[in-house]
Design an enzyme around this catalytic site. Structure first.
Site, short mmCIF file in Angstrom:
data_model
loop_
_atom_site.label_atom_id
_atom_site.label_comp_id
_atom_site.label_asym_id
_atom_site.label_seq_id
_atom_site.Cartn_x
_atom_site.Cartn_y
_atom_site.Cartn_z
N ARG A 106 9.48 30.40 -30.09
CA ARG A 106 10.83 30.71 -30.56
C ARG A 106 10.97 32.18 -30.92
NH1 ARG A 106 13.18 28.07 -35.94
NH2 ARG A 106 12.51 30.01 -36.85
N CYS A 108 13.97 34.56 -33.08
CA CYS A 108 15.18 34.50 -33.91
C CYS A 108 15.67 35.92 -34.14
CB CYS A 108 14.89 33.81 -35.23
SG CYS A 108 16.35 33.70 -36.30
#
Length: 129
Positions: A106, A108
């Site tokens: 991931r 962000c």
């Protein structure tokens, strides 16, 4: 492009903009960025950032399932776009509840604004092999 095709489903939001909900290239599916839009109404869901995150993940899961995958279980990478990093922990709570012991990779980032002034958007890559 060889061995690619667009994925379109009524179970995720769509619009008139020039992009596909997802594109499958061989065993890899690239899911477009989604905000917390209800596919039935075409409007952002009411609620806090956790409710918005849940709706975004539902939208991504629908595109993956339509492409022949197993929803979020096939997601290998996600990018999270937040309009306020103060929401980071709350998004993590909602996000973590949807993935098992081995969540996808991931990224962000905080962005200045998202369409419809929503607080969160995610895009995803899934492996369907």
């Amino acid at each position: 492009m060889a061995d690619t095709h667009a994925v379109e489903t009524d179970d995720a939001p769509s619009n008139d903009n020039p992009y596909s909900q997802g594109v499958r290239a061989g065993d890899t599916l690239y899911v477009s960025g989604y905000g917390p839009v209800d596919p039935d109404t075409g409007e952002p869901v009411d609620g806090d950032v956790e409710a918005q995150t849940d709706q975004v993940l539902d939208n991504i899961a629908a595109v993956v399932a339509d492409a022949g995958g197993d929803g979020l279980a096939d997601v290998v990478k996600i990018t999270v776009y937040l309009t306020d990093l103060e929401d980071y922990e709350r998004v993590n709570e909602a996000y973590g509840a949807r993935f098992g012991a081995e969540p996808p990779a991931r990224v962000c980032v905080e962005v200045s604004r998202l369409p419809d002034d929503v607080r969160v958007e995610l895009d995803a890559t899934a492996y369907l092999g």
